[in-house]
Design a protein around this motif. Structure first.
Motif, PDB file in Angstrom:
ATOM      1  N   PHE A   1     -47.435   2.816  76.082  1.00 17.63           N
ATOM      2  CA  PHE A   1     -46.228   1.935  76.216  1.00 17.63           C
ATOM      3  C   PHE A   1     -45.207   3.336  76.092  1.00 17.63           C
ATOM      4  N   PRO A   2     -44.081   2.827  76.402  1.00 20.30           N
ATOM      5  CA  PRO A   2     -42.664   3.581  76.916  1.00 20.30           C
ATOM      6  C   PRO A   2     -42.346   4.106  76.062  1.00 20.30           C
ATOM      7  N   LYS A   3     -42.436   4.211  74.833  1.00 19.30           N
ATOM      8  CA  LYS A   3     -41.782   4.376  73.784  1.00 19.30           C
ATOM      9  C   LYS A   3     -42.628   4.913  72.121  1.00 19.30           C
ATOM     10  N   THR A   4     -42.398   5.727  70.848  1.00 17.89           N
ATOM     11  CA  THR A   4     -42.360   5.296  70.102  1.00 17.89           C
ATOM     12  C   THR A   4     -41.263   4.442  69.556  1.00 17.89           C
ATOM     13  N   LEU A   5     -42.042   3.485  68.231  1.00 24.42           N
ATOM     14  CA  LEU A   5     -41.144   2.665  68.338  1.00 24.42           C
ATOM     15  C   LEU A   5     -40.357   3.587  66.687  1.00 24.42           C
ATOM     16  N   SER A   6     -39.422   3.406  66.315  1.00 23.19           N
ATOM     17  CA  SER A   6     -38.223   3.809  64.923  1.00 23.19           C
ATOM     18  C   SER A   6     -38.727   2.912  63.792  1.00 23.19           C
ATOM     19  N   SER A   7     -38.360   3.280  63.009  1.00 30.52           N
ATOM     20  CA  SER A   7     -38.291   1.919  61.732  1.00 30.52           C
ATOM     21  C   SER A   7     -37.844   1.239  62.051  1.00 30.52           C
ATOM     22  N   GLU A   8     -36.628   1.179  62.214  1.00 30.49           N
ATOM     23  CA  GLU A   8     -35.521   0.029  62.819  1.00 30.49           C
ATOM     24  C   GLU A   8     -36.286  -1.123  64.002  1.00 30.49           C
ATOM     25  N   GLU A   9     -36.773  -0.276  65.177  1.00 29.48           N
ATOM     26  CA  GLU A   9     -37.201  -0.892  65.933  1.00 29.48           C
ATOM     27  C   GLU A   9     -38.687  -1.661  65.469  1.00 29.48           C
ATOM     28  N   THR A  10     -39.198  -1.078  64.735  1.00 33.23           N
ATOM     29  CA  THR A  10     -40.285  -1.730  64.444  1.00 33.23           C
ATOM     30  C   THR A  10     -39.760  -2.823  63.008  1.00 33.23           C
ATOM     31  N   ASN A  11     -39.247  -2.969  62.789  1.00 32.84           N
ATOM     32  CA  ASN A  11     -38.768  -4.001  62.352  1.00 32.84           C
ATOM     33  C   ASN A  11     -38.204  -5.654  62.929  1.00 32.84           C
ATOM     34  N   VAL A  12     -36.714  -4.952  63.915  1.00 27.19           N
ATOM     35  CA  VAL A  12     -36.515  -5.707  64.359  1.00 27.19           C
ATOM     36  C   VAL A  12     -38.578  -6.511  65.593  1.00 27.19           C
ATOM     37  N   PHE A  13     -39.438  -5.864  66.103  1.00 28.07           N
ATOM     38  CA  PHE A  13     -40.778  -6.415  66.334  1.00 28.07           C
ATOM     39  C   PHE A  13     -40.630  -7.179  64.663  1.00 28.07           C
ATOM     40  N   TYR A  14     -40.891  -6.449  64.324  1.00 30.56           N
ATOM     41  CA  TYR A  14     -41.730  -7.224  62.747  1.00 30.56           C
ATOM     42  C   TYR A  14     -40.982  -9.101  62.440  1.00 30.56           C
ATOM     43  N   LYS A  15     -40.051  -8.939  62.893  1.00 31.79           N
ATOM     44  CA  LYS A  15     -38.600 -10.458  62.234  1.00 31.79           C
ATOM     45  C   LYS A  15     -39.588 -10.987  63.513  1.00 31.79           C
ATOM     46  N   SER A  16     -39.412 -10.367  64.342  1.00 38.03           N
ATOM     47  CA  SER A  16     -39.977 -11.266  66.440  1.00 38.03           C
ATOM     48  C   SER A  16     -41.235 -11.947  65.873  1.00 38.03           C
ATOM     49  N   ILE A  17     -42.276 -11.307  64.840  1.00 42.49           N
ATOM     50  CA  ILE A  17     -44.069 -12.229  65.036  1.00 42.49           C
ATOM     51  C   ILE A  17     -43.302 -12.409  64.448  1.00 42.49           C
ATOM     52  N   MET A  18     -42.950 -12.957  63.465  1.00 48.02           N
ATOM     53  CA  MET A  18     -42.514 -13.568  62.344  1.00 48.02           C
ATOM     54  C   MET A  18     -42.197 -15.698  63.021  1.00 48.02           C
ATOM     55  N   SER A  19     -40.850 -14.785  63.683  1.00 52.72           N
ATOM     56  CA  SER A  19     -40.312 -15.867  64.226  1.00 52.72           C
ATOM     57  C   SER A  19     -41.474 -16.742  65.167  1.00 52.72           C
ATOM     58  N   GLU A  20     -42.330 -15.360  66.012  1.00 55.90           N
ATOM     59  CA  GLU A  20     -43.009 -16.054  66.645  1.00 55.90           C
ATOM     60  C   GLU A  20     -43.859 -17.133  65.580  1.00 55.90           C
ATOM     61  N   PHE A  21     -44.579 -16.930  64.833  1.00 55.58           N
ATOM     62  CA  PHE A  21     -45.764 -17.445  63.420  1.00 55.58           C
ATOM     63  C   PHE A  21     -44.629 -18.602  63.231  1.00 55.58           C
ATOM     64  N   LYS A  22     -43.714 -19.138  63.338  1.00 55.57           N
ATOM     65  CA  LYS A  22     -42.316 -20.123  62.490  1.00 55.57           C
ATOM     66  C   LYS A  22     -42.273 -21.221  63.493  1.00 55.57           C
ATOM     67  N   GLU A  23     -42.441 -20.199  64.837  1.00 55.98           N
ATOM     68  CA  GLU A  23     -42.443 -21.253  66.700  1.00 55.98           C
ATOM     69  C   GLU A  23     -43.376 -22.020  66.639  1.00 55.98           C
ATOM     70  N   CYS A  24     -44.530 -21.404  66.639  1.00 53.17           N
ATOM     71  CA  CYS A  24     -45.548 -22.197  67.666  1.00 53.17           C
ATOM     72  C   CYS A  24     -46.736 -21.759  66.668  1.00 53.17           C
TER      73      CYS A  24
END
Length: 176
Positions: free
Chosen positions: A35-58
Motif C-alpha cells: 500500500f502507498p503508506k501505513t495508516l495512523s490511528s486517526e486514518e484507521t478510524n476514518v477507514f473504520y467509519k467508511s467500512i461502517m458506512s458501507e455496511f449501512k448503505e449496501c
C-alpha cells in the motif's frame, strides 16, 4: 452478527475492541508494504467509519475476521464498492488484510472463498473483481487459488506515477 463461518474463521460485524488491533495492523510496515503508506490511528478510524458506512448503505462490506479457536481478531475479508476512475469501475471488489501473525495459514484463501460463495448466492453479485499492486505476489496467489481469472494490468489512478505500486493487476470471477 456473524455473516459467514468456515471451519476455522468467523466473518462478523466489527466491534469497538477491534479498533486497537486494527490500528496496530495498519501501522505495521510489513502488513502495509503493498500500500502507498501505513495508516495512523486517526486514518484507521476514518477507514473504520467508511467500512461502517458501507455496511449501512449496501448491507455488505469488509467483514471483521476472527479465528474461531481463540476468538483472535486477525483483520478483514470482504467486499467493497470500488468507484475510482477506471474502465471496470464501479464494481464490487473482494479484498483482505490480515495481521502478519495470521499469514501462511490459508486464512485469506479460506475466508475469501466463503465470501465469494456468499456474494454470489446471498448478495446476488454477477461478477466480483480484485486488484492489487503487481508486485504483491501473495495476494495474486490468493486470487488464483480462489478461482479468479487474470484480466489485465493497469495503472492505479490513486497511486503516484513514480511509485513501484502504481502498476496493478486486475482479476475477476463471474457467478456460475
Amino acid at each position: 452478527m456473524i455473516y459467514l463461518e468456515t471451519s476455522r474463521l468467523q466473518l462478523r460485524d466489527w466491534e469497538e475492541t477491534d479498533l486497537e488491533p486494527f490500528s496496530r495492523q495498519n501501522a505495521d510496515e510489513k502488513v502495509m508494504r503493498y500500500f502507498p503508506k501505513t495508516l495512523s490511528s486517526e486514518e484507521t478510524n476514518v477507514f473504520y467509519k467508511s467500512i461502517m458506512s458501507e455496511f449501512k448503505e449496501c448491507g455488505f462490506g469488509l467483514y471483521a475476521v476472527e479465528v474461531k479457536e481463540n476468538k483472535d481478531f486477525i483483520g478483514f475479508i470482504g467486499f467493497h464498492r470500488a468507484t475510482f476512475e477506471a474502465d471496470f469501475t464501479p464494481c464490487i471488489e473482494i479484498g483482505w488484510r490480515l495481521k502478519k501473525e495470521a499469514w501462511g495459514k490459508g486464512y485469506a484463501t479460506e475466508g475469501a472463498t466463503a465470501c465469494l460463495q456468499y456474494g454470489f448466492k446471498e448478495l446476488d453479485f454477477s461478477d466480483i473483481y480484485s486488484f492489487t499492486a503487481d508486485v504483491n505476489q501473495p495476494s495474486k496467489n490468493v486470487m488464483i487459488k480462489i478461482g479468479m481469472n487474470f484480466i489485465k494490468t493497469f495503472n492505479h489512478p490513486k497511486v503516484e506515477e513514480d511509485s513501484p505500486l502504481r502498476k496493478h493487476v486486475l482479476f475477476q470471477i463471474n457467478q456460475k
